[in-house]
Design an enzyme around this catalytic site. Structure first.
Site, PDB file in Angstrom:
ATOM      1  N   ARG A 131     -13.533  -8.725   2.088  1.00 31.01           N
ATOM      2  CA  ARG A 131     -12.106  -8.486   1.827  1.00 31.01           C
ATOM      3  C   ARG A 131     -11.296  -9.732   2.215  1.00 31.01           C
ATOM      4  O   ARG A 131     -10.362 -10.128   1.534  1.00 31.01           O
ATOM      5  CB  ARG A 131     -11.602  -7.268   2.624  1.00 31.01           C
ATOM      6  CG  ARG A 131     -12.206  -5.930   2.211  1.00 31.01           C
ATOM      7  CD  ARG A 131     -11.752  -5.488   0.828  1.00 31.01           C
ATOM      8  NE  ARG A 131     -10.302  -5.403   0.723  1.00 31.01           N
ATOM      9  CZ  ARG A 131      -9.560  -4.376   1.117  1.00 31.01           C
ATOM     10  NH1 ARG A 131     -10.135  -3.306   1.608  1.00 31.01           N
ATOM     11  NH2 ARG A 131      -8.237  -4.380   0.986  1.00 31.01           N
ATOM     12  N   ARG A 185       0.885  -1.181   0.000  1.00 30.09           N
ATOM     13  CA  ARG A 185       0.000   0.000   0.000  1.00 30.09           C
ATOM     14  C   ARG A 185       0.912   1.217   0.000  1.00 30.09           C
ATOM     15  O   ARG A 185       1.690   1.420   0.934  1.00 30.09           O
ATOM     16  CB  ARG A 185      -0.914  -0.009   1.236  1.00 30.09           C
ATOM     17  CG  ARG A 185      -1.647   1.309   1.403  1.00 30.09           C
ATOM     18  CD  ARG A 185      -2.766   1.259   2.423  1.00 30.09           C
ATOM     19  NE  ARG A 185      -3.905   0.538   1.895  1.00 30.09           N
ATOM     20  CZ  ARG A 185      -5.136   0.618   2.396  1.00 30.09           C
ATOM     21  NH1 ARG A 185      -5.384   1.379   3.443  1.00 30.09           N
ATOM     22  NH2 ARG A 185      -6.125  -0.063   1.858  1.00 30.09           N
ATOM     23  N   ASP A 213     -17.143   7.150  -1.764  1.00 30.61           N
ATOM     24  CA  ASP A 213     -15.907   7.034  -0.980  1.00 30.61           C
ATOM     25  C   ASP A 213     -15.648   8.408  -0.372  1.00 30.61           C
ATOM     26  O   ASP A 213     -16.314   9.400  -0.721  1.00 30.61           O
ATOM     27  CB  ASP A 213     -14.767   6.604  -1.923  1.00 30.61           C
ATOM     28  CG  ASP A 213     -13.458   6.296  -1.213  1.00 30.61           C
ATOM     29  OD1 ASP A 213     -13.447   6.152   0.027  1.00 30.61           O
ATOM     30  OD2 ASP A 213     -12.420   6.205  -1.905  1.00 30.61           O
ATOM     31  N   GLN A 235     -10.154  -4.112  -3.254  1.00 30.38           N
ATOM     32  CA  GLN A 235     -11.481  -3.693  -2.779  1.00 30.38           C
ATOM     33  C   GLN A 235     -12.558  -4.086  -3.793  1.00 30.38           C
ATOM     34  O   GLN A 235     -13.656  -4.496  -3.429  1.00 30.38           O
ATOM     35  CB  GLN A 235     -11.494  -2.185  -2.546  1.00 30.38           C
ATOM     36  CG  GLN A 235     -12.817  -1.662  -2.026  1.00 30.38           C
ATOM     37  CD  GLN A 235     -13.127  -2.120  -0.613  1.00 30.38           C
ATOM     38  OE1 GLN A 235     -12.305  -1.952   0.277  1.00 30.38           O
ATOM     39  NE2 GLN A 235     -14.292  -2.712  -0.390  1.00 30.38           N
ATOM     40  N   HIS A 238      -7.339   0.639  -6.407  1.00 30.53           N
ATOM     41  CA  HIS A 238      -7.530  -0.208  -5.212  1.00 30.53           C
ATOM     42  C   HIS A 238      -8.232  -1.498  -5.661  1.00 30.53           C
ATOM     43  O   HIS A 238      -9.392  -1.737  -5.332  1.00 30.53           O
ATOM     44  CB  HIS A 238      -8.378   0.560  -4.189  1.00 30.53           C
ATOM     45  CG  HIS A 238      -8.376  -0.043  -2.820  1.00 30.53           C
ATOM     46  ND1 HIS A 238      -7.592  -1.120  -2.455  1.00 30.53           N
ATOM     47  CD2 HIS A 238      -9.086   0.285  -1.701  1.00 30.53           C
ATOM     48  CE1 HIS A 238      -7.810  -1.416  -1.183  1.00 30.53           C
ATOM     49  NE2 HIS A 238      -8.715  -0.590  -0.704  1.00 30.53           N
ATOM     50  N   CYS A 272     -16.343   1.643   0.435  1.00 33.86           N
ATOM     51  CA  CYS A 272     -15.186   0.798   0.777  1.00 33.86           C
ATOM     52  C   CYS A 272     -14.782   0.951   2.240  1.00 33.86           C
ATOM     53  O   CYS A 272     -14.100   0.087   2.775  1.00 33.86           O
ATOM     54  CB  CYS A 272     -14.025   1.104  -0.158  1.00 33.86           C
ATOM     55  SG  CYS A 272     -13.386   2.781  -0.020  1.00 33.86           S
TER      56      CYS A 272
HETATM   57  N1  NVA Z   1      -9.891   6.655  -1.562  1.00 32.77           N
HETATM   58  C1  NVA Z   1      -9.525   6.223  -0.232  1.00 32.77           C
HETATM   59  C2  NVA Z   1      -9.775   4.766  -0.071  1.00 32.77           C
HETATM   60  C3  NVA Z   1      -9.473   4.233   1.302  1.00 32.77           C
HETATM   61  C4  NVA Z   1      -9.681   2.764   1.433  1.00 32.77           C
HETATM   62  C5  NVA Z   1      -8.076   6.579   0.030  1.00 32.77           C
HETATM   63  O1  NVA Z   1      -7.235   6.371  -0.848  1.00 32.77           O
HETATM   64  O2  NVA Z   1      -7.784   7.068   1.123  1.00 32.77           O
HETATM   65  N1   CP Z   2     -11.245  -0.164   2.439  1.00 29.76           N
HETATM   66  C1   CP Z   2      -9.975  -0.228   2.886  1.00 29.76           C
HETATM   67  O1   CP Z   2      -9.032  -0.517   2.135  1.00 29.76           O
HETATM   68  O2   CP Z   2      -9.857  -0.004   4.218  1.00 29.76           O
HETATM   69  P1   CP Z   2      -8.507   0.189   5.041  1.00 29.76           P
HETATM   70  O3   CP Z   2      -7.928   1.517   4.652  1.00 29.76           O
HETATM   71  O4   CP Z   2      -8.937   0.149   6.474  1.00 29.76           O
HETATM   72  O5   CP Z   2      -7.556  -0.929   4.703  1.00 29.76           O
END
Ligand code: NVA
Ligand code: CP
Length: 302
Positions: free
Chosen positions: A287, A104, A219, A134, A131, A259
């Site tokens: 997930r 990540r 989101d 997800q 992502h 998500c």
């Molecule tokens: N768009 C959000 C998704 C988090 C799971 C982010 O990147 O923070």
């Molecule tokens: N939806 C998601 O990826 O959640 P986290 O940021 O908690 O991993």
């Protein structure tokens, strides 16, 4: 055969993606029945997190343990990655020690570079652009709630962010139409829109966008890394809140997804997650199962 990575949904074929949903359902049933299934005994997943996470970390770590293997959490704060060791070197070293790496991070290019130098599968656990993990959970949650998503209409409301980009990929691979209601200047990646053609429509009015839609999803308005823009974004996005009243304008069988984590009172009304049309908890739970299916696919396929 060369190593398979999962950097975007496009790394798998539509058949493989459909197979993962089915397999995820099977692994979910085994899990619910309490049956032990350990095809990844002694296998190890390295997990590099340069951004925060609850769902992704716990689902990958628990998933590896349940499949008989283990996982190592690596943060830039306490690894050499955070002190500037080149990504190419880290990839080559970790490849000697673990069976797969989950990352990540911020720039999508970083994960592409890592994958280029890795001799073990690399999984995108969120970048600024995509992502895909997800989406596996989301597609399974829709299948469980309403059956096949093929030919259906999905509406994305809000920022044209990493999740939105992944929904565009999903629209092409799982064969559904996608309406995107976003403010001007917050559209998803232009090259994806061009590739998707008529399948994806950019709209401004959320009510028009959800009309006849079978899945409505949103989101956060400010993603990780955009914290300083959060206040300005609230002003730009305020007309795009998803609420039960907006869901009433969608198809009568529509479901709602997010998500998570969610900001109640911003992209969702205070009561949206608890509305009967919301499947967010099942979506989050998937997930675990979807990523177990992915890990099994990447690590056990001939
Ligand atoms: N768009 C959000 C998704 C988090 C799971 C982010 O990147 O923070
Ligand atoms: N939806 C998601 O990826 O959640 P986290 O940021 O908690 O991993």
């Amino acid at each position: 055969m060369s190593v398979r990575h999962f950097l975007t949904l496009n790394d798998l074929t539509p058949d493989e993606l459909r197979f993962l949903i089915q397999r995820s359902g099977e692994l979910k049933s085994l899990f619910k029945r309490g049956e032990v299934f350990e095809p990844l005994k002694n296998r190890v997943l390295g997990m590099i997190f340069e951004k925060s996470s609850t769902r992704t970390r716990v689902s990958f770590e628990a998933g590896m343990m349940q499949l008989g293997g283990g996982a190592i959490f690596l943060s830039p704060r306490d690894t050499q990655l955070g002190r500037g060791e080149p990504i190419e070197d880290s990839a080559r070293v970790l490849s000697q020690m673990v069976d797969a790496v989950m990352i990540r991070t911020f720039e999508h290019e970083k994960i592409e570079t890592f994958a280029e130098y890795s001799t073990v599968p690399v999984i995108n656990a969120l970048t600024d652009d995509y992502h895909p993990c997800q989406l596996l959970a989301d597609m399974q949650a829709y299948q469980e709630a309403r059956g096949s998503i093929q030919g259906k209409t999905v509406t994305w409301i809000g920022d044209g962010n990493n999740m939105c980009n992944s929904y565009i990929n999903a629209a092409m691979l799982y064969d559904f139409k996608l309406n995107i209601a976003c403010p001007e200047g917050f559209e998803p990646m232009a090259e994806l829109l061009t590739k998707a053609g008529d399948r994806v429509k950019i709209m401004r009015d959320p009510v028009e966008a959800v009309e006849n839609s079978h899945l409505v999803t949103t989101d956060v308005w400010a993603s990780m890394g955009q914290e300083e823009e959060a206040d300005d974004r609230i002003r730009v996005f305020e007309s795009l809140q998803v609420s039960p009243a907006l869901m009433d304008k969608a198809h009568k069988d529509a479901v709602f997804m997010h998500c998570l984590p969610a900001h109640r009172g911003e992209e969702v009304s205070m009561d949206m997650l608890d509305d009967p049309r919301s499947v967010v908890w099942e979506q989050a739970g998937n997930r675990l199962h979807a990523q177990k299916a992915l890990l099994e696919f990447l690590l056990c396929s001939e």
